[in-house]
Motif scaffolding. Structure first.
Motif, mmCIF file in Angstrom:
data_model
loop_
_atom_site.group_PDB
_atom_site.id
_atom_site.type_symbol
_atom_site.label_atom_id
_atom_site.label_comp_id
_atom_site.label_asym_id
_atom_site.label_seq_id
_atom_site.Cartn_x
_atom_site.Cartn_y
_atom_site.Cartn_z
ATOM 1 N N PRO A 21 0.852 -1.191 0.000
ATOM 2 C CA PRO A 21 0.000 0.000 0.000
ATOM 3 C C PRO A 21 0.891 1.247 0.000
ATOM 4 O O PRO A 21 1.882 1.307 0.707
ATOM 5 N N GLY A 22 0.550 2.197 -0.846
ATOM 6 C CA GLY A 22 1.417 3.377 -1.000
ATOM 7 C C GLY A 22 2.175 3.285 -2.314
ATOM 8 O O GLY A 22 2.569 4.293 -2.891
ATOM 9 N N ILE A 23 2.367 2.054 -2.808
ATOM 10 C CA ILE A 23 2.989 1.866 -4.127
ATOM 11 C C ILE A 23 1.927 1.290 -5.070
ATOM 12 O O ILE A 23 1.554 1.895 -6.058
ATOM 13 N N GLY A 24 1.408 0.107 -4.732
ATOM 14 C CA GLY A 24 0.357 -0.515 -5.552
ATOM 15 C C GLY A 24 -1.005 0.062 -5.161
ATOM 16 O O GLY A 24 -1.295 0.216 -3.970
ATOM 17 N N THR A 25 -1.802 0.375 -6.146
ATOM 18 C CA THR A 25 -3.112 0.991 -5.876
ATOM 19 C C THR A 25 -4.240 -0.014 -6.108
ATOM 20 O O THR A 25 -4.030 -1.098 -6.667
ATOM 21 N N VAL B 9 -6.547 -8.806 -10.988
ATOM 22 C CA VAL B 9 -7.605 -9.830 -10.938
ATOM 23 C C VAL B 9 -8.052 -10.171 -12.360
ATOM 24 O O VAL B 9 -8.207 -11.354 -12.708
ATOM 25 N N LYS B 10 -8.202 -9.143 -13.189
ATOM 26 C CA LYS B 10 -8.593 -9.414 -14.595
ATOM 27 C C LYS B 10 -7.526 -10.254 -15.289
ATOM 28 O O LYS B 10 -7.819 -11.059 -16.172
ATOM 29 N N ALA B 11 -6.270 -10.085 -14.879
ATOM 30 C CA ALA B 11 -5.175 -10.837 -15.512
ATOM 31 C C ALA B 11 -4.995 -12.228 -14.904
ATOM 32 O O ALA B 11 -4.116 -12.976 -15.334
ATOM 33 N N GLY B 12 -5.797 -12.571 -13.888
ATOM 34 C CA GLY B 12 -5.760 -13.951 -13.374
ATOM 35 C C GLY B 12 -5.287 -14.120 -11.937
ATOM 36 O O GLY B 12 -5.150 -15.260 -11.472
ATOM 37 N N VAL B 13 -5.030 -13.022 -11.214
ATOM 38 C CA VAL B 13 -4.545 -13.150 -9.830
ATOM 39 C C VAL B 13 -5.659 -13.631 -8.902
ATOM 40 O O VAL B 13 -6.785 -13.150 -8.952
ATOM 41 N N LYS B 14 -5.303 -14.620 -8.071
ATOM 42 C CA LYS B 14 -6.284 -15.204 -7.138
ATOM 43 C C LYS B 14 -5.881 -14.988 -5.675
ATOM 44 O O LYS B 14 -6.652 -15.252 -4.769
ATOM 45 N N VAL B 15 -4.627 -14.553 -5.477
ATOM 46 C CA VAL B 15 -4.113 -14.340 -4.106
ATOM 47 C C VAL B 15 -3.385 -12.998 -4.070
ATOM 48 O O VAL B 15 -2.510 -12.751 -4.907
ATOM 49 N N PHE B 16 -3.762 -12.152 -3.122
ATOM 50 C CA PHE B 16 -3.000 -10.913 -2.925
ATOM 51 C C PHE B 16 -2.220 -11.012 -1.638
ATOM 52 O O PHE B 16 -2.768 -11.383 -0.594
ATOM 53 N N ARG B 17 -0.931 -10.663 -1.703
ATOM 54 C CA ARG B 17 -0.115 -10.594 -0.500
ATOM 55 C C ARG B 17 0.095 -9.100 -0.239
ATOM 56 O O ARG B 17 0.722 -8.394 -1.039
ATOM 57 N N ILE B 18 -0.488 -8.628 0.851
ATOM 58 C CA ILE B 18 -0.455 -7.195 1.149
ATOM 59 C C ILE B 18 0.621 -6.968 2.207
ATOM 60 O O ILE B 18 0.512 -7.466 3.340
ATOM 61 N N ALA B 19 1.675 -6.226 1.813
ATOM 62 C CA ALA B 19 2.858 -6.081 2.670
ATOM 63 C C ALA B 19 2.940 -4.696 3.292
ATOM 64 O O ALA B 19 2.793 -3.691 2.597
#
Ligand SMILES: CC[C@H](O)CC(=O)C(=O)O
Ligand SMILES: [Mn+2]
Length: 341
Positions: free
Chosen positions: A90-94, A102-112
């Motif tokens: 957060p602060g870099i990725g929005t 998600v549209k590109a196929g991501v099923k897991v987000f790792r929020i650091a």
């Protein structure tokens, strides 16, 4: 005494943490080949992003060879079993980056987040859940605080909907005893599973990961051949062998994961070794991804990178302060001139 443990889930981050060691220059085609081999071996989750997460490509963190979307779209179609993951700081990725992912196929987000700043993950975790993704909280630089603080921040992430929370040894500065103490305490405070992410700066990545599993972690990270920031991570192929050896069920085929490592090997810029500067990262407790920046600053100002790392450790600088490394090196070079003159 080794206890019986449930199935251990392996998240492979060769194509994200490994990006640091590649100066973010994997091509999408290379990523697809490595991901196909990891998937074939039975790895549960494959993380793909710039080393600093979605939207990390920048002057500050280093430009990547392709966009996040190009990487994700190259990898998603080759996965038959594994879930595709992306890291978000957060602060870099929005939120927009996450919607694209998600549209590109991501099923897991790792929020650091830094280990004391879990509160900035709430919005990103909420969105990830809303989009139906699995959410992993990633508490970076966990060596810098005590177990109570990590547990407090992990509980916050749990309250935001995290499905797993990781204790992250970003600097490769932790010892097995410390890992055991922190992981078992955090685990006792949460209802959700606890994960562990190691760096090998003190040669302890595998030992620390085994200590984490013994203390109750059921999700662990690795990278093929240990490719990653600093001295790299726990090599996934070694981790699989070591976990099987102590009686854990991992669901990954040992021969096939070794084969995956040989797919990666010719793409590596240099073997992943523990050089003197990496030892200093672990010893001084400095962020593993600061190493390349430190080398550049040392060369520019004629300094020993080890001295810069000790100073960064003393100043307790955190992720996101990469540009400050130059300031520190400049200041040290000025002081050196004054002393010499
Ligand atoms: C800058 C993100 C960082 O590389 C995340 C990570 O893997 C760590 O803190 O170890
Ligand atoms: Mn890492």
């Amino acid at each position: 005494m080794w206890k019986a443990v449930p199935k251990i889930r392996i998240m492979d981050t060769t194509l994200r943490d490994g990006m640091h060691a590649m100066a973010h220059q994997f091509t999408p085609e290379q990523m697809a080949r490595v991901a196909a081999a990891l998937d074939e071996a039975g790895v549960d989750v494959i993380e793909v992003s710039h080393g600093d997460g979605l939207a990390g490509y920048s002057f500050q963190y280093g430009f990547a060879a392709a966009t996040d979307e190009e990487y994700l779209r190259a990898v998603a179609p080759v996965l038959k079993r594994a879930k595709l993951a992306a890291l978000v700081l957060p602060g870099i990725g929005t939120c927009k980056d996450m919607q694209m992912a998600v549209k590109a196929g991501v099923k897991v987000f790792r929020i650091a987040t830094h280990v004391t700043e879990a509160d900035i993950s709430e919005e990103h975790m909420g969105l990830a859940k809303e989009m139906g993704a699995e959410v992993v909280g990633f508490l970076m630089m966990s060596h810098t605080v005590d177990k109570e603080k990590i547990a407090e921040q992990a509980r916050l992430m749990e309250s935001y909907g995290a499905d797993v929370v990781y204790v992250v040894d970003s600097a490769g500065a932790m010892t097995p005893q410390e890992v055991k103490e922190k992981v078992s305490y955090v685990r006792s405070c949460l209802k959700i599973p606890v994960g562990f992410h190691a760096h090998n700066n003190l040669g302890l990545a595998i030992g620390n990961t085994l200590a984490a599993v013994e203390a109750g972690a059921t999700v662990v990270d690795g990278t093929l051949r240990g490719l990653g920031a600093g001295a790299g991570n726990a090599p996934t192929e070694v981790l699989v062998a070591a976990l099987k050896k102590v009686g854990c069920e991992v669901g990954v085929d040992l021969y096939k994961i070794m084969d995956a490592a040989t797919v990666l090997e010719p793409m590596m810029r240099r073997p992943q070794v523990i050089d003197n500067a990496s030892i200093m990262l672990g010893y001084a407790g400095v962020y593993s991804s600061f190493l390349l920046h430190t080398y550049r600053a040392a060369e520019k100002f004629g300094l020993d990178p080890r001295d810069i790392l000790m100073e960064l450790g003393r100043r307790k600088i955190v992720g996101g302060q990469e540009d400050y490394i130059i300031d520190v090196a400049y200041e040290m070079a000025q002081n050196k001139q004054v002393v010499a003159g």
